[in-house]
Design an enzyme around this catalytic site. Structure first.
Site, PDB file in Angstrom:
ATOM      1  N   SER A   1      -1.373 -12.781   5.164  1.00  0.00           N
ATOM      2  CA  SER A   1      -1.411 -11.560   4.358  1.00  0.00           C
ATOM      3  C   SER A   1      -2.730 -11.509   3.598  1.00  0.00           C
ATOM      4  O   SER A   1      -3.345 -12.541   3.337  1.00  0.00           O
ATOM      5  CB  SER A   1      -0.257 -11.566   3.361  1.00  0.00           C
ATOM      6  OG  SER A   1      -0.483 -10.602   2.366  1.00  0.00           O
ATOM      7  N   SER A   2      -3.126 -10.303   3.216  1.00  0.00           N
ATOM      8  CA  SER A   2      -4.414 -10.168   2.508  1.00  0.00           C
ATOM      9  C   SER A   2      -4.345 -10.760   1.101  1.00  0.00           C
ATOM     10  O   SER A   2      -5.368 -10.957   0.460  1.00  0.00           O
ATOM     11  CB  SER A   2      -4.788  -8.687   2.398  1.00  0.00           C
ATOM     12  OG  SER A   2      -3.754  -7.970   1.725  1.00  0.00           O
ATOM     13  N   CYS A   3      -3.142 -11.111   0.625  1.00  0.00           N
ATOM     14  CA  CYS A   3      -3.071 -11.672  -0.731  1.00  0.00           C
ATOM     15  C   CYS A   3      -3.558 -13.120  -0.772  1.00  0.00           C
ATOM     16  O   CYS A   3      -3.620 -13.740  -1.828  1.00  0.00           O
ATOM     17  CB  CYS A   3      -1.649 -11.598  -1.273  1.00  0.00           C
ATOM     18  SG  CYS A   3      -0.541 -12.770  -0.483  1.00  0.00           S
TER      19      CYS A   3
ATOM     20  N   TYR B   1       3.370 -16.852  -2.714  1.00  0.00           N
ATOM     21  CA  TYR B   1       3.371 -16.372  -1.327  1.00  0.00           C
ATOM     22  C   TYR B   1       2.011 -16.664  -0.698  1.00  0.00           C
ATOM     23  O   TYR B   1       1.932 -17.121   0.450  1.00  0.00           O
ATOM     24  CB  TYR B   1       3.648 -14.863  -1.325  1.00  0.00           C
ATOM     25  CG  TYR B   1       3.688 -14.192   0.017  1.00  0.00           C
ATOM     26  CD1 TYR B   1       2.681 -13.305   0.396  1.00  0.00           C
ATOM     27  CD2 TYR B   1       4.737 -14.409   0.911  1.00  0.00           C
ATOM     28  CE1 TYR B   1       2.716 -12.668   1.633  1.00  0.00           C
ATOM     29  CE2 TYR B   1       4.784 -13.769   2.134  1.00  0.00           C
ATOM     30  CZ  TYR B   1       3.768 -12.891   2.484  1.00  0.00           C
ATOM     31  OH  TYR B   1       3.803 -12.252   3.707  1.00  0.00           O
TER      32      TYR B   1
ATOM     33  N   LYS C   1       1.101 -18.880   2.653  1.00  0.00           N
ATOM     34  CA  LYS C   1       0.383 -18.328   3.807  1.00  0.00           C
ATOM     35  C   LYS C   1      -0.910 -19.097   4.073  1.00  0.00           C
ATOM     36  O   LYS C   1      -1.314 -19.291   5.225  1.00  0.00           O
ATOM     37  CB  LYS C   1       0.113 -16.840   3.590  1.00  0.00           C
ATOM     38  CG  LYS C   1       1.367 -15.980   3.697  1.00  0.00           C
ATOM     39  CD  LYS C   1       1.995 -16.116   5.093  1.00  0.00           C
ATOM     40  CE  LYS C   1       3.246 -15.297   5.268  1.00  0.00           C
ATOM     41  NZ  LYS C   1       3.808 -15.412   6.643  1.00  0.00           N
TER      42      LYS C   1
ATOM     43  N   HIS D   1       7.413  -2.874  -1.049  1.00  0.00           N
ATOM     44  CA  HIS D   1       5.995  -2.633  -1.342  1.00  0.00           C
ATOM     45  C   HIS D   1       5.835  -1.193  -1.834  1.00  0.00           C
ATOM     46  O   HIS D   1       6.775  -0.397  -1.789  1.00  0.00           O
ATOM     47  CB  HIS D   1       5.148  -2.874  -0.088  1.00  0.00           C
ATOM     48  CG  HIS D   1       5.083  -4.306   0.307  1.00  0.00           C
ATOM     49  ND1 HIS D   1       5.852  -4.843   1.310  1.00  0.00           N
ATOM     50  CD2 HIS D   1       4.362  -5.339  -0.190  1.00  0.00           C
ATOM     51  CE1 HIS D   1       5.590  -6.138   1.435  1.00  0.00           C
ATOM     52  NE2 HIS D   1       4.686  -6.466   0.535  1.00  0.00           N
TER      53      HIS D   1
HETATM   54  O1  GFB Z   1       2.652  -2.983  -2.681  1.00  0.00           O
HETATM   55  P1  GFB Z   1       2.782  -3.760  -3.919  1.00  0.00           P
HETATM   56  O2  GFB Z   1       4.173  -4.044  -4.414  1.00  0.00           O
HETATM   57  O3  GFB Z   1       2.102  -5.184  -3.742  1.00  0.00           O
HETATM   58  O4  GFB Z   1       1.991  -3.048  -5.147  1.00  0.00           O
HETATM   59  P2  GFB Z   1       0.614  -5.717  -3.840  1.00  0.00           P
HETATM   60  C1  GFB Z   1       0.744  -2.451  -4.916  1.00  0.00           C
HETATM   61  C2  GFB Z   1       0.349  -1.673  -6.164  1.00  0.00           C
HETATM   62  O5  GFB Z   1       1.191  -0.498  -6.259  1.00  0.00           O
HETATM   63  C3  GFB Z   1       0.550  -2.426  -7.485  1.00  0.00           C
HETATM   64  C4  GFB Z   1       1.695  -0.384  -7.574  1.00  0.00           C
HETATM   65  O6  GFB Z   1      -0.514  -2.117  -8.349  1.00  0.00           O
HETATM   66  C5  GFB Z   1       1.850  -1.820  -8.023  1.00  0.00           C
HETATM   67  O7  GFB Z   1       1.954  -1.874  -9.436  1.00  0.00           O
HETATM   68  N1  GFB Z   1       2.947   0.395  -7.568  1.00  0.00           N
HETATM   69  C6  GFB Z   1       3.100   1.604  -8.147  1.00  0.00           C
HETATM   70  C7  GFB Z   1       4.118   0.016  -7.023  1.00  0.00           C
HETATM   71  N2  GFB Z   1       4.375   2.031  -8.009  1.00  0.00           N
HETATM   72  C8  GFB Z   1       5.028   1.053  -7.307  1.00  0.00           C
HETATM   73  C9  GFB Z   1       6.377   0.933  -6.859  1.00  0.00           C
HETATM   74  O8  GFB Z   1       7.239   1.804  -7.092  1.00  0.00           O
HETATM   75  N3  GFB Z   1       6.698  -0.188  -6.151  1.00  0.00           N
HETATM   76  C10 GFB Z   1       5.768  -1.166  -5.886  1.00  0.00           C
HETATM   77  N4  GFB Z   1       6.143  -2.240  -5.159  1.00  0.00           N
HETATM   78  N5  GFB Z   1       4.468  -1.097  -6.322  1.00  0.00           N
HETATM   79  C11 GFB Z   1       1.654  -7.546  -2.318  1.00  0.00           C
HETATM   80  C12 GFB Z   1       2.042  -8.991  -2.478  1.00  0.00           C
HETATM   81  O9  GFB Z   1       0.850  -7.232  -3.439  1.00  0.00           O
HETATM   82  O10 GFB Z   1       0.876  -7.314  -1.164  1.00  0.00           O
HETATM   83  C13 GFB Z   1       2.740  -9.475  -1.251  1.00  0.00           C
HETATM   84  O11 GFB Z   1       2.863  -9.144  -3.632  1.00  0.00           O
HETATM   85  C14 GFB Z   1       1.968  -9.111   0.002  1.00  0.00           C
HETATM   86  O12 GFB Z   1       2.875 -10.854  -1.336  1.00  0.00           O
HETATM   87  C15 GFB Z   1       1.589  -7.658   0.020  1.00  0.00           C
HETATM   88  O13 GFB Z   1       0.804  -9.880   0.059  1.00  0.00           O
HETATM   89  C16 GFB Z   1       0.754  -7.337   1.241  1.00  0.00           C
HETATM   90  O14 GFB Z   1      -0.250  -5.074  -2.835  1.00  0.00           O
HETATM   91  O15 GFB Z   1       0.139  -5.734  -5.258  1.00  0.00           O
END
Ligand code: GFB
Length: 321
Positions: free
Chosen positions: A110-112, A139, A143, A182
């Protein structure tokens, strides 16, 4: 380097997940046999069970898409689950693949995995050059361990195995549970439900200023099959769209697609996570691969698939195995 897939037996570990199911769809045209194993067949966290199952099935190749995945809140809330379960799944599968002489294995990261402040766009050699994003470091460490384990088997045993690092993915079969998903599936569901309820706003997490890159799961699957057939190298390969978008603009795009005209409010009690994680896709582009599905088109397709007849929301569990 070419690895023809025709007549090969390919195990898609995690075949029910969004990425795994996209890889199964992509392999339909390759003339290979796709092996599937749900957790009712083999518990991927049980080393003995995985070794037994693999010795019976003897796949020729493995796409290791099985993982415990989730969004920023799930990662931040369940560090043990995201570190331990992903370490167990990848170690069991990779080790059993060696014991059974599996010719090809593609590990999915993953890109994280990249440092929080990596220079953007992030190239593959940025790995381990700085501190990780705290919300998903567990995570990420799992990875990174998987990438290193694949490299170790290449070095010590000459295994022709590889790793790919996809960006934030979305697509059919995504997880729409608002706590564990996500951002993109969450925004689609929020806008849809606000529209049905006649609400005047949706609330997004954080400030809306972080930027994220998105790739449709079908594009990702196409890239993974391309790499399985053509790539052999120690270094993992970034798989992305090459474009990122601020979360607030993403929310606006989703509202346009869903045809919801309410206000977009920010809940700043929720974390922003890493400010940006746009990956460089140069390595993969130079090999001749490029994505086909644009973001607006992809979001519209997901919306039609999951919400057109107001399908019951498929709040898949956090565990996509
Ligand atoms: O997609 P996301 O949950 O994961 O959040 P990451 C991306 C951005 O969207 C963050 C915002 O800045 C969140 O605060 N966001 C806004 C929201 N509204 C929402 C919402 O309703 N739900 C969610 N989930 N986010 C993940 C990693 O990071 O990236 C995983 O935690 C994995 O491990 C994945 O690597 C690809 O992009 O921040």
């Amino acid at each position: 380097m070419t690895y023809p897939l025709k007549d090969r037996r390919i195990w898609v570990a995690g075949h029910r997940g969004m990425v795994g199911s996209a890889v199964v769809r992509r392999l339909e045209s390759e003339g290979c046999e796709v092996i599937r194993a749900g957790r009712e067949t083999v518990d991927l966290q049980d080393q003995h069970a995985v070794r037994n199952w693999m010795s019976q099935e003897k796949p020729d190749a493995i796409v290791l898409a099985a993982a415990k995945v989730g969004g920023i809140l799930a990662n931040d809330t369940y560090p043990v689950d995201f570190l331990y379960e992903n370490l167990m799944i990848e170690a069991n599968i990779i080790n059993a693949a060696h014991l059974n002489d599996v010719e090809r294995l593609l590990f999915l990261g993953s890109s994280c995995i990249y440092p929080k402040r990596a220079p953007q766009p992030i190239s593959e050699d940025s790995l381990l050059t700085g501190p990780l994003e705290p919300t998903n470091e567990w995570y990420a460490i799992a990875k990174i361990a998987g990438i290193k384990l694949v490299q170790a088997y290449r070095k010590q045993y000459g295994r022709d195995w590889i790793s790919a690092m996809p960006t934030n993915l979305y697509g059919p079969g995504d997880n729409f549970d608002l706590q564990s998903s996500h951002v993109l599936p969450a925004l689609i569901r929020k806008a849809h439900e606000a529209k049905l309820a006649g609400s005047d706003h949706i609330t997004i997490w954080g400030t809306g200023t972080p930027r994220r890159e998105f790739l449709h799961a079908d594009d990702c699957a196409d890239a993974l099959v391309f790499l399985l057939q053509t790539y052999s190298g120690d270094v993992h390969v970034n798989v992305g769209s090459g474009e990122d978008i601020p979360i607030h603009d993403l929310a606006q795009l989703v509202c346009e697609v869903v045809d919801f005209n309410g206000e977009i409010r920010c809940d700043t009690t929720k974390p922003d996570g890493t400010p940006r994680k746009l990956m460089s896709g140069d390595k993969l582009r130079e090999m001749g691969w490029a994505p086909k599905i644009g973001l607006r088109e992809g979001i519209a397709a997901v919306y039609r698939t999951h919400f057109a007849e107001d399908d019951p929301i498929r709040g898949a569990s956090v565990v996509n195995i």
